[in-house]
Scaffold this motif. Sequence first.
Motif, PDB file in Angstrom:
ATOM      1  N   ALA A 250       0.835  -1.286   0.069  1.00 37.22           N
ATOM      2  CA  ALA A 250       0.123   0.180   0.026  1.00 37.22           C
ATOM      3  C   ALA A 250       0.810   1.245  -0.092  1.00 37.22           C
ATOM      4  CB  ALA A 250      -1.069   0.022   1.130  1.00 37.22           C
ATOM      5  N   LEU A 251       1.888   1.259   0.770  1.00 34.89           N
ATOM      6  CA  LEU A 251       3.093   2.187   0.584  1.00 34.89           C
ATOM      7  C   LEU A 251       3.549   2.408  -0.589  1.00 34.89           C
ATOM      8  CD1 LEU A 251       4.597   4.296   3.037  1.00 34.89           C
ATOM      9  CD2 LEU A 251       6.238   2.473   2.894  1.00 34.89           C
ATOM     10  N   MET A 252       3.913   1.465  -1.161  1.00 31.82           N
ATOM     11  CA  MET A 252       4.360   1.480  -2.358  1.00 31.82           C
ATOM     12  C   MET A 252       3.509   2.304  -3.492  1.00 31.82           C
ATOM     13  SD  MET A 252       6.972  -1.702  -2.868  1.00 31.82           S
ATOM     14  CE  MET A 252       8.631  -1.795  -1.724  1.00 31.82           C
ATOM     15  N   ASN A 253       2.291   1.691  -3.484  1.00 29.23           N
ATOM     16  CA  ASN A 253       1.329   2.396  -4.250  1.00 29.23           C
ATOM     17  C   ASN A 253       1.088   3.854  -4.116  1.00 29.23           C
ATOM     18  OD1 ASN A 253       0.921  -0.540  -5.165  1.00 29.23           O
ATOM     19  ND2 ASN A 253      -1.059  -0.685  -4.423  1.00 29.23           N
ATOM     20  N   VAL A 254       1.208   4.358  -3.014  1.00 24.92           N
ATOM     21  CA  VAL A 254       0.877   5.488  -2.922  1.00 24.92           C
ATOM     22  C   VAL A 254       2.026   6.557  -3.149  1.00 24.92           C
ATOM     23  CG1 VAL A 254       0.578   7.477  -1.038  1.00 24.92           C
ATOM     24  CG2 VAL A 254      -0.813   5.273  -1.214  1.00 24.92           C
ATOM     25  N   ILE A 255       3.036   6.035  -2.911  1.00 23.40           N
ATOM     26  CA  ILE A 255       4.287   6.726  -3.119  1.00 23.40           C
ATOM     27  C   ILE A 255       4.893   6.639  -4.562  1.00 23.40           C
ATOM     28  CG2 ILE A 255       6.997   6.786  -2.720  1.00 23.40           C
ATOM     29  CD1 ILE A 255       6.301   5.833   0.060  1.00 23.40           C
ATOM     30  N   SER A 256       4.717   5.617  -5.247  1.00 22.25           N
ATOM     31  CA  SER A 256       5.108   5.653  -6.581  1.00 22.25           C
ATOM     32  C   SER A 256       4.210   6.386  -7.508  1.00 22.25           C
ATOM     33  CB  SER A 256       5.155   4.050  -7.188  1.00 22.25           C
ATOM     34  OG  SER A 256       4.104   3.625  -7.192  1.00 22.25           O
ATOM     35  N   GLY A 257       2.776   6.412  -6.962  1.00 24.26           N
ATOM     36  CA  GLY A 257       1.758   7.274  -7.832  1.00 24.26           C
ATOM     37  C   GLY A 257       1.093   6.065  -8.758  1.00 24.26           C
ATOM     38  N   GLU A 258       1.652   4.926  -8.913  1.00 22.12           N
ATOM     39  CA  GLU A 258       0.925   4.053  -9.785  1.00 22.12           C
ATOM     40  C   GLU A 258       0.591   2.622  -9.035  1.00 22.12           C
ATOM     41  OE1 GLU A 258       1.965   1.492 -13.987  1.00 22.12           O
ATOM     42  OE2 GLU A 258       2.949   3.581 -13.526  1.00 22.12           O
ATOM     43  N   ARG A 259      -0.349   2.107  -8.996  1.00 24.43           N
ATOM     44  CA  ARG A 259      -0.373   1.017  -8.116  1.00 24.43           C
ATOM     45  C   ARG A 259       0.211  -0.345  -9.075  1.00 24.43           C
ATOM     46  NH1 ARG A 259      -5.543  -1.351  -7.081  1.00 24.43           N
ATOM     47  NH2 ARG A 259      -5.277  -1.414  -4.936  1.00 24.43           N
ATOM     48  N   TYR A 260       0.937  -1.136  -7.976  1.00 25.32           N
ATOM     49  CA  TYR A 260       1.728  -2.189  -8.424  1.00 25.32           C
ATOM     50  C   TYR A 260       2.735  -1.975  -9.329  1.00 25.32           C
ATOM     51  CZ  TYR A 260      -2.072  -4.156  -5.889  1.00 25.32           C
ATOM     52  OH  TYR A 260      -3.308  -4.603  -4.883  1.00 25.32           O
ATOM     53  N   LYS A 261       2.984  -0.817  -9.489  1.00 27.56           N
ATOM     54  CA  LYS A 261       4.369  -0.263 -10.384  1.00 27.56           C
ATOM     55  C   LYS A 261       5.475  -0.929  -9.700  1.00 27.56           C
ATOM     56  CE  LYS A 261       7.105   3.471 -12.268  1.00 27.56           C
ATOM     57  NZ  LYS A 261       7.127   4.984 -12.370  1.00 27.56           N
ATOM     58  N   MET A 262       5.699  -0.816  -8.414  1.00 26.27           N
ATOM     59  CA  MET A 262       6.655  -1.645  -7.475  1.00 26.27           C
ATOM     60  C   MET A 262       5.989  -2.303  -6.555  1.00 26.27           C
ATOM     61  SD  MET A 262       9.239   1.815  -6.334  1.00 26.27           S
ATOM     62  CE  MET A 262       7.675   2.585  -5.309  1.00 26.27           C
ATOM     63  N   VAL A 263       6.544  -3.740  -6.863  1.00 28.58           N
ATOM     64  CA  VAL A 263       6.158  -4.867  -6.017  1.00 28.58           C
ATOM     65  C   VAL A 263       7.041  -5.618  -5.316  1.00 28.58           C
ATOM     66  CG1 VAL A 263       4.778  -7.019  -6.171  1.00 28.58           C
ATOM     67  CG2 VAL A 263       4.312  -5.149  -7.722  1.00 28.58           C
ATOM     68  N   PRO A 264       7.004  -5.965  -3.852  1.00 29.47           N
ATOM     69  CA  PRO A 264       8.112  -6.534  -3.227  1.00 29.47           C
ATOM     70  C   PRO A 264       8.317  -7.970  -3.375  1.00 29.47           C
ATOM     71  CG  PRO A 264       6.775  -5.334  -1.753  1.00 29.47           C
ATOM     72  CD  PRO A 264       6.134  -5.208  -2.941  1.00 29.47           C
ATOM     73  N   LYS A 265       9.162  -8.567  -3.553  1.00 31.33           N
ATOM     74  CA  LYS A 265       9.490 -10.028  -3.538  1.00 31.33           C
ATOM     75  C   LYS A 265       8.202 -10.724  -3.020  1.00 31.33           C
ATOM     76  CE  LYS A 265      12.612 -14.001  -3.506  1.00 31.33           C
ATOM     77  NZ  LYS A 265      11.701 -14.997  -2.801  1.00 31.33           N
ATOM     78  N   GLU A 266       8.071 -10.660  -1.792  1.00 29.84           N
ATOM     79  CA  GLU A 266       7.343 -11.255  -0.664  1.00 29.84           C
ATOM     80  C   GLU A 266       5.801 -11.231  -1.448  1.00 29.84           C
ATOM     81  OE1 GLU A 266      10.576 -10.081   1.503  1.00 29.84           O
ATOM     82  OE2 GLU A 266       9.278  -8.904   0.241  1.00 29.84           O
ATOM     83  N   ILE A 267       5.282 -10.132  -1.805  1.00 30.16           N
ATOM     84  CA  ILE A 267       4.083 -10.158  -2.670  1.00 30.16           C
ATOM     85  C   ILE A 267       3.952 -10.941  -3.764  1.00 30.16           C
ATOM     86  CG2 ILE A 267       2.291  -8.593  -3.627  1.00 30.16           C
ATOM     87  CD1 ILE A 267       2.235  -8.418  -0.834  1.00 30.16           C
ATOM     88  N   LYS A 268       5.029 -10.935  -4.746  1.00 28.26           N
ATOM     89  CA  LYS A 268       5.101 -11.619  -5.805  1.00 28.26           C
ATOM     90  C   LYS A 268       4.860 -13.188  -5.486  1.00 28.26           C
ATOM     91  CE  LYS A 268       7.634  -8.471  -8.880  1.00 28.26           C
ATOM     92  NZ  LYS A 268       9.018  -8.283  -9.648  1.00 28.26           N
ATOM     93  N   ASP A 269       5.957 -13.611  -4.251  1.00 29.26           N
ATOM     94  CA  ASP A 269       5.572 -15.028  -4.072  1.00 29.26           C
ATOM     95  C   ASP A 269       4.219 -15.443  -3.297  1.00 29.26           C
ATOM     96  OD1 ASP A 269       8.417 -15.316  -4.683  1.00 29.26           O
ATOM     97  OD2 ASP A 269       9.050 -15.127  -2.367  1.00 29.26           O
ATOM     98  N   TYR A 270       3.659 -14.541  -2.830  1.00 26.54           N
ATOM     99  CA  TYR A 270       2.329 -14.910  -2.160  1.00 26.54           C
ATOM    100  C   TYR A 270       1.374 -14.858  -3.196  1.00 26.54           C
ATOM    101  CZ  TYR A 270      -2.296 -13.666  -0.310  1.00 26.54           C
ATOM    102  OH  TYR A 270      -3.681 -13.741   0.012  1.00 26.54           O
TER     103      TYR A 270
END
Length: 314
Positions: free
Chosen positions: A202-222
């Motif tokens: 959620a933090l990355m979505n807000v900071i980048s200004g684009e949802r899921y532009k940046m995704v941590p490895k853990e989320i990808k594994d999930y």
Amino acid sequence: FHTVDYFVQLTKEMANLGADSICIKDMAGVLTPGTGFELVSRMKDAVDLPLQVHTHATSGISEMTYLKVAEAGADIIDTAISSFAGGTSQPATESVAIALAGLGYETGLDLDKLEKIANHFNPVRDRFRKEGLLNPKVKDTEPKTLIYQVPGGMLSNLLSQLTEQGLADRYDEVLQEVPKVRADLGYPPLVTPLSQMVGTQALMNVISGERYKMVPKEIKDYVKGLYGKPPVAIEPEIVTLIIGDEPVSTLRPADLLAPEMPGFETAIAKYAKSTEDVLSYAVFPKQAEDFLGRREDPFYDVPLQEVTVSLAVD
């Protein structure tokens, strides 16, 4: 998705699997008194098992919730001695016991003994505060947990991350994004480590200004299925957005791990006497070896001392 009907059905399934008791764990402190009463009433009607309720005082409603679940027939409620109660902990044992006793409930607790326990731990609490090991903010009440359904520890972690980046003013934006990310990911329970994972995304979505532009490895594994099956299937477009055309595993994640117990058994064979000893070593290698070693060898942690011998020669 997480309705009273869902949890009642889940309770029946657990009972059929052979559960000895059921515990409702409300780690975020978001179980309201009315919902708690309905949930416990229906679960007690559905199964004949001891029912325990665990909630936290983060949102400020825990005592009211405990009163209503007691009225509904809960067998056990979790509390904390007053020295460490409140905030992200549980309601105070003494206060809840006195309130319930006044309403005719038999708690079986000895208030004199509880006072002795509190008197023992009050100085410990004060020392921890003085040394900075216990942050007073953990005792704060945070009603926003009820709005965003976010555990208190997750709130403080998000605020800390934003503050470090000079973006504390975007705190509310991130909080509003958290339930959206959780829905996208199939409503995982917000408990460690998933609470941190959802919060970070959620933090990355807000900071980048684009949802899921940046995704941590853990989320990808999930999303790949390496954390197990989500409560609700993740929409195909979200899967593609996060992992592209990578395959999603339908296997039990643990089946992908190589057996490690034999190696742990060999490594700690000198001190281990049981499976529990080996598991302790597997989870906390350094601490377990130190503890098990001291248990076996009375001189394990005795420092060597220099001895001077004087010889008299005639």
